[in-house]
Scaffold this motif. Structure first.
Motif, PDB file in Angstrom:
ATOM      1  N   THR A  80       0.848  -1.194   0.000  1.00  0.00           N
ATOM      2  CA  THR A  80       0.000   0.000   0.000  1.00  0.00           C
ATOM      3  C   THR A  80       0.878   1.236   0.000  1.00  0.00           C
ATOM      4  O   THR A  80       2.090   1.163   0.232  1.00  0.00           O
ATOM      5  CB  THR A  80      -0.934   0.019   1.228  1.00  0.00           C
ATOM      6  OG1 THR A  80      -0.126  -0.009   2.420  1.00  0.00           O
ATOM      7  CG2 THR A  80      -1.867  -1.178   1.224  1.00  0.00           C
ATOM      8  N   SER A  81       0.265   2.382  -0.240  1.00  0.00           N
ATOM      9  CA  SER A  81       1.014   3.640  -0.237  1.00  0.00           C
ATOM     10  C   SER A  81       1.157   4.145   1.192  1.00  0.00           C
ATOM     11  O   SER A  81       0.187   4.182   1.960  1.00  0.00           O
ATOM     12  CB  SER A  81       0.300   4.686  -1.098  1.00  0.00           C
ATOM     13  OG  SER A  81       0.945   5.941  -0.987  1.00  0.00           O
ATOM     14  N   ALA A  82       2.375   4.558   1.569  1.00  0.00           N
ATOM     15  CA  ALA A  82       2.630   5.076   2.910  1.00  0.00           C
ATOM     16  C   ALA A  82       2.037   6.468   3.109  1.00  0.00           C
ATOM     17  O   ALA A  82       2.027   6.976   4.232  1.00  0.00           O
ATOM     18  CB  ALA A  82       4.139   5.096   3.183  1.00  0.00           C
ATOM     19  N   THR A  83       1.535   7.092   2.037  1.00  0.00           N
ATOM     20  CA  THR A  83       0.953   8.434   2.185  1.00  0.00           C
ATOM     21  C   THR A  83      -0.441   8.387   2.800  1.00  0.00           C
ATOM     22  O   THR A  83      -0.959   9.402   3.227  1.00  0.00           O
ATOM     23  CB  THR A  83       0.863   9.136   0.819  1.00  0.00           C
ATOM     24  OG1 THR A  83       0.047   8.346  -0.065  1.00  0.00           O
ATOM     25  CG2 THR A  83       2.241   9.304   0.215  1.00  0.00           C
ATOM     26  N   HIS A  84      -1.057   7.192   2.847  1.00  0.00           N
ATOM     27  CA  HIS A  84      -2.390   7.052   3.429  1.00  0.00           C
ATOM     28  C   HIS A  84      -2.275   6.422   4.811  1.00  0.00           C
ATOM     29  O   HIS A  84      -1.501   5.475   5.022  1.00  0.00           O
ATOM     30  CB  HIS A  84      -3.277   6.178   2.543  1.00  0.00           C
ATOM     31  CG  HIS A  84      -3.381   6.664   1.135  1.00  0.00           C
ATOM     32  ND1 HIS A  84      -3.892   7.895   0.811  1.00  0.00           N
ATOM     33  CD2 HIS A  84      -3.012   6.087  -0.045  1.00  0.00           C
ATOM     34  CE1 HIS A  84      -3.847   8.060  -0.499  1.00  0.00           C
ATOM     35  NE2 HIS A  84      -3.314   6.974  -1.040  1.00  0.00           N
ATOM     36  N   GLU A  85      -3.032   6.918   5.762  1.00  0.00           N
ATOM     37  CA  GLU A  85      -2.993   6.378   7.115  1.00  0.00           C
ATOM     38  C   GLU A  85      -3.655   5.010   7.206  1.00  0.00           C
ATOM     39  O   GLU A  85      -3.327   4.219   8.090  1.00  0.00           O
ATOM     40  CB  GLU A  85      -3.685   7.348   8.079  1.00  0.00           C
ATOM     41  CG  GLU A  85      -2.943   8.685   8.230  1.00  0.00           C
ATOM     42  CD  GLU A  85      -3.624   9.589   9.236  1.00  0.00           C
ATOM     43  OE1 GLU A  85      -4.606   9.142   9.861  1.00  0.00           O
ATOM     44  OE2 GLU A  85      -3.161  10.731   9.392  1.00  0.00           O
TER      45      GLU A  85
END
Length: 533
Positions: A80-85
């Motif tokens: 997953t993208s680390a920019t999303h919590e």
């Protein structure tokens, strides 16, 4: 890796299933570790979260011989993208158990690409089989809250040789049409893989032929006589003979001679087609015959001389040096491709900045959007908190700024553009009643219309199409931070909320996704910020 990073950063609803390399007879342990480390380093460098391990537990057929040495476990990652919590797929049974059990394997001699004559096996990446991929697709959907009519899109960035993930998705679509959720598949094929496209088409056609509702393959038809065709085209309000047809056949051949005879017959019927404005090739001379659809410009001398915002005006807001710029950031997006950096502070105020080493001038242009969302027709005016969570498609007058093809302009200028380009004299505006503005009538005469100017009133029902953006945590879609705080959007001269418009063939203007724009030229010194109030 770059494509994966872009897709995962788009939304917390996006995740990746990445199958890691496994040891093969010809693979050294050092090479295996190197390949795994290269993948993990690439994921980390793209700010992707690769800490969620998933084990694929395979189940061999009972009739497999002892010579089948295929491993029964393969490591994989849920990326997953680390920019999303958070991520929607974290609720999947796969993510909760870190495991996909009972993944079915088929015999090697049943796999696509197996050569029965020579015994040659397919490549290592194609030795899993279509049933195994179908099992993976089904398992990921378990436990995830997907709407009743939701669709799961599988985008295969690196399909194996025979595109087995795609064959599995197609099998589910054809053989389980009522299964939920529905599945859609997209493959990024390499040039040498495009030979799988006819295979997919054949699977679809075969399914169609055997379906109960399909018509018979062969239909009785009455033979039709061969038509006697004469070739002709119409260009620039005059008949033309498509002279490029003479190039289709070699000179002296029967086909070329036949075209020459057809051209002679045509020129005998239309003698003006071969000279002057009636050239047979319909060339540039036809361009000059196009009529001008409309003339003039919108007249802003009425209504007290009120004019739209001058999008070429140089804006001069207060400048804050980067060293002195200290606000609590709710969201941040770095500048790129001619756009400034953006910060939304704790008070939902909008700041734009130039973090480069040289002065930059920004033209009137789009700053940001509000994330994905839906249009809903309802009454929102005066509804308090309900109005703060949405963006209604409303216009007070035709001076307000809209955007067509990412170009901001006033609604009056959009009407002028539609008249000049499309020849449209009348138009509809969604959720509004439109009437022409009129000059004061001279005594004893009817009032004349003001060129390209219209009065707008809300629809009598009070309802309008209202864009309701999806709220997101973090700053993946920075405009989503204004959800439930739409009263904090900058309403002044520096930036304004606008709706994208489109003029369809029926001359109806409808709203698309709204955007925040800078309305004017903005010059920012190096290492500086300004607040758009």
């Amino acid at each position: 890796m770059t494509a994966l990073h872009s897709i995962l950063a788009m939304s917390p609803r996006n995740a990746a299933h990445l199958q890691m390399p496994v040891i093969q007879a010809q693979t050294l342990p050092q090479a295996l570790l190197k390949h795994r480390r290269s993948l993990e380093d690439g994921l980390c460098n793209c700010n992707l979260d690769c800490t969620k391990d998933v084990a694929l537990m395979f189940q061999k057929p009972a009739n497999c011989g002892a010579q089948d040495k295929r491993l029964l476990v393969q490591p994989a990652l849920l990326v997953t993208s680390a920019t999303h919590e958070s991520n929607s797929w974290a609720e999947s049974s796969v993510a909760q158990q870190n495991l996909i059990q009972d993944v079915p394997l088929i015999r090697v001699n049943e796999m696509i690409g197996y050569d029965a004559e020579t015994g040659a096996r397919p490549g290592a990446s194609a030795r899993v089989g279509v049933p195994a991929h179908l099992h993976i697709i089904k398992n990921y959907a378990r436990g995830v809250d997907i709407p009743e009519n939701g669709v799961v899109v599988w985008a295969d960035l690196l399909p194996n040789r025979h595109c087995e993930f795609g064959r599995a998705a197609l099998s589910r679509m054809l053989n389980e049409p009522d299964a939920k959720p529905k599945v859609c598949y997209i493959a990024f094929l390499r040039e040498e893989q495009k030979d799988v496209i006819p295979d997919f088409e054949q699977l679809i056609y075969s399914h169609w032929d055997t379906a109960a509702g399909s018509p018979p393959k062969a239909r009785a038809v009455e033979p039709l006589p061969d038509p006697d065709l004469q070739l002709l085209s119409w260009t620039g309000n005059a008949p033309r003979f498509p002279s490029n047809l003479l190039e289709k056949f070699a000179e002296g051949t029967a086909g070329h001679n036949h075209i020459v005879e057809m051209r002679k017959t045509f020129l005998a019927a239309f003698p003006d087609a071969s000279t002057g404005s009636g050239r047979a090739d319909g060339g540039k001379g036809s361009q000059a015959q196009r009529t001008i659809r409309a003339i003039g410009q919108p007249d802003f001398s009425v209504d007290g001389g009120a004019v739209p915002v001058d999008l070429t005006e140089e804006l001069r807001p207060a400048i804050v040096k980067e060293a002195d710029f200290s606000v609590t950031r709710k969201g941040y997006v770095a500048g790129s491709r001619g756009k400034p950096s953006i910060v939304i502070d704790a008070d939902f105020a909008l700041w734009v900045g130039n973090e480069g080493d040289s002065e930059v001038q920004f033209e009137a242009s789009e700053l940001c959007g509000f994330n994905l969302g839906v249009y809903d027709q309802k009454v929102v005016a005066g509804q308090g908190e309900r109005e703060l969570a949405c963006i209604p498609f409303r216009f007070a007058d035709d001076l307000q700024i809209v955007s067509l093809d990412k170009t901001p302009l006033s609604l009056a200028h959009l009407v002028h553009k539609m008249s000049v380009v499309h020849g449209v004299a009348e138009f509809e505006l969604a959720d509004h009643e439109v009437s022409k503005k009129l000059y004061e009538a001279a005594e004893g005469k009817d009032p004349l219309p003001v060129p390209y100017r219209h009065s707008l009133t809300p629809a009598r029902s009070g309802k309008c199409n209202t864009f309701v953006p999806n709220a997101l945590k973090g700053h993946a879609s920075i405009g989503a931070l204004w959800v439930n705080h739409m009263d904090k959007l900058p309403k002044g001269r520096f930036a304004k909320l606008v709706s994208l418009q489109t003029g369809a063939g029926k001359a109806k203007i409808v709203g698309l996704k709204p955007k925040v724009y800078v309305l004017g030229r903005l010059t920012l010194p190096a290492k500086s910020w300004t607040k758009l109030t």
